[in-house]
Scaffold this motif. Sequence first.
Motif, PDB file in Angstrom:
ATOM      1  N   PRO A  75       0.825  -1.207   0.000  1.00 44.67           N
ATOM      2  CA  PRO A  75       0.000   0.000   0.000  1.00 44.67           C
ATOM      3  C   PRO A  75       0.859   1.257   0.000  1.00 44.67           C
ATOM      4  O   PRO A  75       2.058   1.219   0.291  1.00 44.67           O
ATOM      5  N   HIS A  76       0.222   2.378  -0.319  1.00 48.12           N
ATOM      6  CA  HIS A  76       0.926   3.655  -0.333  1.00 48.12           C
ATOM      7  C   HIS A  76       1.452   3.982   1.055  1.00 48.12           C
ATOM      8  O   HIS A  76       0.742   3.852   2.045  1.00 48.12           O
ATOM      9  N   ALA A  77       2.690   4.420   1.118  1.00 45.46           N
ATOM     10  CA  ALA A  77       3.282   4.772   2.407  1.00 45.46           C
ATOM     11  C   ALA A  77       3.031   6.238   2.745  1.00 45.46           C
ATOM     12  O   ALA A  77       2.972   6.606   3.913  1.00 45.46           O
ATOM     13  N   ASN A  78       2.897   7.077   1.734  1.00 41.97           N
ATOM     14  CA  ASN A  78       2.714   8.505   1.970  1.00 41.97           C
ATOM     15  C   ASN A  78       1.246   8.875   1.845  1.00 41.97           C
ATOM     16  O   ASN A  78       0.586   8.516   0.879  1.00 41.97           O
ATOM     17  N   ALA A  79       0.789   9.629   2.810  1.00 37.41           N
ATOM     18  CA  ALA A  79      -0.594  10.109   2.756  1.00 37.41           C
ATOM     19  C   ALA A  79      -0.682  11.243   1.738  1.00 37.41           C
ATOM     20  O   ALA A  79       0.306  11.892   1.409  1.00 37.41           O
ATOM     21  N   ALA A  80      -1.884  11.487   1.261  1.00 33.07           N
ATOM     22  CA  ALA A  80      -2.093  12.565   0.306  1.00 33.07           C
ATOM     23  C   ALA A  80      -1.778  13.904   0.964  1.00 33.07           C
ATOM     24  O   ALA A  80      -2.066  14.123   2.139  1.00 33.07           O
ATOM     25  N   ALA A  81      -1.170  14.799   0.198  1.00 36.05           N
ATOM     26  CA  ALA A  81      -0.794  16.106   0.738  1.00 36.05           C
ATOM     27  C   ALA A  81      -2.017  16.981   0.972  1.00 36.05           C
ATOM     28  O   ALA A  81      -2.036  17.796   1.887  1.00 36.05           O
ATOM     29  N   TYR A  82      -3.049  16.829   0.138  1.00 31.90           N
ATOM     30  CA  TYR A  82      -4.257  17.641   0.237  1.00 31.90           C
ATOM     31  C   TYR A  82      -5.468  16.730   0.193  1.00 31.90           C
ATOM     32  O   TYR A  82      -5.434  15.662  -0.425  1.00 31.90           O
ATOM     33  N   LYS A  83      -6.541  17.174   0.808  1.00 34.40           N
ATOM     34  CA  LYS A  83      -7.793  16.441   0.713  1.00 34.40           C
ATOM     35  C   LYS A  83      -8.290  16.525  -0.732  1.00 34.40           C
ATOM     36  O   LYS A  83      -7.860  17.383  -1.493  1.00 34.40           O
ATOM     37  N   TYR A  84      -9.236  15.658  -1.038  1.00 38.23           N
ATOM     38  CA  TYR A  84      -9.757  15.592  -2.388  1.00 38.23           C
ATOM     39  C   TYR A  84     -10.320  16.951  -2.794  1.00 38.23           C
ATOM     40  O   TYR A  84     -11.180  17.510  -2.127  1.00 38.23           O
ATOM     41  N   GLY A  85      -9.804  17.501  -3.891  1.00 43.80           N
ATOM     42  CA  GLY A  85     -10.280  18.765  -4.429  1.00 43.80           C
ATOM     43  C   GLY A  85      -9.632  20.002  -3.835  1.00 43.80           C
ATOM     44  O   GLY A  85      -9.808  21.107  -4.350  1.00 43.80           O
ATOM     45  N   GLU A  86      -8.883  19.850  -2.759  1.00 40.66           N
ATOM     46  CA  GLU A  86      -8.299  21.014  -2.090  1.00 40.66           C
ATOM     47  C   GLU A  86      -7.243  21.695  -2.955  1.00 40.66           C
ATOM     48  O   GLU A  86      -7.190  22.919  -3.032  1.00 40.66           O
ATOM     49  N   MET A  87      -6.408  20.928  -3.638  1.00 40.34           N
ATOM     50  CA  MET A  87      -5.373  21.525  -4.478  1.00 40.34           C
ATOM     51  C   MET A  87      -6.010  22.322  -5.623  1.00 40.34           C
ATOM     52  O   MET A  87      -5.566  23.426  -5.938  1.00 40.34           O
ATOM     53  N   THR A  88      -7.057  21.777  -6.214  1.00 41.07           N
ATOM     54  CA  THR A  88      -7.730  22.471  -7.302  1.00 41.07           C
ATOM     55  C   THR A  88      -8.328  23.784  -6.809  1.00 41.07           C
ATOM     56  O   THR A  88      -8.214  24.824  -7.483  1.00 41.07           O
ATOM     57  N   ARG A  89      -8.964  23.764  -5.642  1.00 46.29           N
ATOM     58  CA  ARG A  89      -9.525  25.002  -5.083  1.00 46.29           C
ATOM     59  C   ARG A  89      -8.434  26.036  -4.837  1.00 46.29           C
ATOM     60  O   ARG A  89      -8.612  27.227  -5.101  1.00 46.29           O
ATOM     61  N   ARG A  90      -7.289  25.592  -4.349  1.00 45.77           N
ATOM     62  CA  ARG A  90      -6.182  26.520  -4.108  1.00 45.77           C
ATOM     63  C   ARG A  90      -5.642  27.098  -5.416  1.00 45.77           C
ATOM     64  O   ARG A  90      -5.303  28.273  -5.489  1.00 45.77           O
ATOM     65  N   ILE A  91      -5.556  26.270  -6.423  1.00 43.44           N
ATOM     66  CA  ILE A  91      -5.071  26.750  -7.727  1.00 43.44           C
ATOM     67  C   ILE A  91      -6.029  27.784  -8.292  1.00 43.44           C
ATOM     68  O   ILE A  91      -5.612  28.851  -8.755  1.00 43.44           O
ATOM     69  N   TYR A  92      -7.329  27.484  -8.250  1.00 49.01           N
ATOM     70  CA  TYR A  92      -8.314  28.447  -8.745  1.00 49.01           C
ATOM     71  C   TYR A  92      -8.232  29.755  -7.962  1.00 49.01           C
ATOM     72  O   TYR A  92      -8.294  30.845  -8.534  1.00 49.01           O
ATOM     73  N   GLY A  93      -8.087  29.668  -6.643  1.00 50.27           N
ATOM     74  CA  GLY A  93      -7.975  30.875  -5.825  1.00 50.27           C
ATOM     75  C   GLY A  93      -6.749  31.694  -6.189  1.00 50.27           C
ATOM     76  O   GLY A  93      -6.798  32.932  -6.258  1.00 50.27           O
ATOM     77  N   ALA A  94      -5.637  31.017  -6.437  1.00 49.77           N
ATOM     78  CA  ALA A  94      -4.409  31.723  -6.809  1.00 49.77           C
ATOM     79  C   ALA A  94      -4.549  32.370  -8.181  1.00 49.77           C
ATOM     80  O   ALA A  94      -4.128  33.521  -8.375  1.00 49.77           O
ATOM     81  N   LEU A  95      -5.151  31.662  -9.118  1.00 50.98           N
ATOM     82  CA  LEU A  95      -5.298  32.214 -10.456  1.00 50.98           C
ATOM     83  C   LEU A  95      -6.316  33.358 -10.501  1.00 50.98           C
ATOM     84  O   LEU A  95      -6.223  34.238 -11.342  1.00 50.98           O
ATOM     85  N   ARG A  96      -7.280  33.355  -9.589  1.00 50.13           N
ATOM     86  CA  ARG A  96      -8.252  34.448  -9.528  1.00 50.13           C
ATOM     87  C   ARG A  96      -7.627  35.747  -9.045  1.00 50.13           C
ATOM     88  O   ARG A  96      -8.112  36.827  -9.359  1.00 50.13           O
ATOM     89  N   THR A  97      -6.562  35.657  -8.241  1.00 51.66           N
ATOM     90  CA  THR A  97      -5.946  36.866  -7.695  1.00 51.66           C
ATOM     91  C   THR A  97      -5.213  37.666  -8.760  1.00 51.66           C
ATOM     92  O   THR A  97      -5.028  38.867  -8.615  1.00 51.66           O
ATOM     93  N   GLY A  98      -4.781  37.015  -9.816  1.00 55.10           N
ATOM     94  CA  GLY A  98      -4.042  37.707 -10.870  1.00 55.10           C
ATOM     95  C   GLY A  98      -4.864  37.829 -12.136  1.00 55.10           C
ATOM     96  O   GLY A  98      -5.667  36.955 -12.459  1.00 55.10           O
ATOM     97  N   ASP A  99      -4.679  38.932 -12.839  1.00 59.10           N
ATOM     98  CA  ASP A  99      -5.403  39.145 -14.088  1.00 59.10           C
ATOM     99  C   ASP A  99      -4.614  38.654 -15.289  1.00 59.10           C
ATOM    100  O   ASP A  99      -5.163  38.455 -16.362  1.00 59.10           O
ATOM    101  N   ASP A 100      -3.320  38.491 -15.091  1.00 61.21           N
ATOM    102  CA  ASP A 100      -2.471  38.151 -16.222  1.00 61.21           C
ATOM    103  C   ASP A 100      -1.931  36.737 -16.045  1.00 61.21           C
ATOM    104  O   ASP A 100      -2.247  36.034 -15.095  1.00 61.21           O
ATOM    105  N   TRP A 101      -1.084  36.338 -16.968  1.00 58.74           N
ATOM    106  CA  TRP A 101      -0.463  35.021 -16.931  1.00 58.74           C
ATOM    107  C   TRP A 101       0.434  34.906 -15.708  1.00 58.74           C
ATOM    108  O   TRP A 101       1.116  35.849 -15.328  1.00 58.74           O
TER     109      TRP A 101
END
Length: 167
Positions: A75-101
């Motif tokens: 079995p996997h020895a390392n636990a997931a770094a983020y709960k399901y969907g948490e990384m995606t929410r963080r990425i969306y939040g980060a991308l919303r803060t900026g208007d450009d690339w």
Amino acid sequence: MTWKTPSALKWLIVKHSRLQGALATLEREAQELQEKLDAQRVKIAGVKSKLAAVEQTLELHEIKVDVNDIAPVVPHANAAAYKYGEMTRRIYGALRTGDDWMQTARVIELATGVTLENTEADSYIQIRRMFRSRLRGLYANGKVERKLQCGSRDGSQNQSLWRLPRT
């Protein structure tokens, strides 16, 4: 009349005191490790009994299967770094803060606060790999836009730039 303690005797007393403290600490740690070992042995016994039950059940089946031919799956020895969907929410939040690339490093910094300067290089590389993988998945699903920024004359590597799609 008062007695002066000889320096050699004082040294021995202090040495004895420190060794007693070290011994008490080691005994306490050994007791904690023994408790963990006992708990681990109980878990091992439980898994062995379940394995024996499954093996007995396999013997009762019409189709005979040699249990020695079944390869173990670790079995996997390392636990997931983020709960399901948490990384995606963080990425969306980060991308919303900026208007450009934004570069991947900037997305990671806004999403987690982690930069190469404030964390170990190996940890940062692992975090960056997780975020890049998720960003590429979001790009494949059309959830984010990607632009490849070619390396400059100084020989730096190509960078991916990310942003939310324009609607």
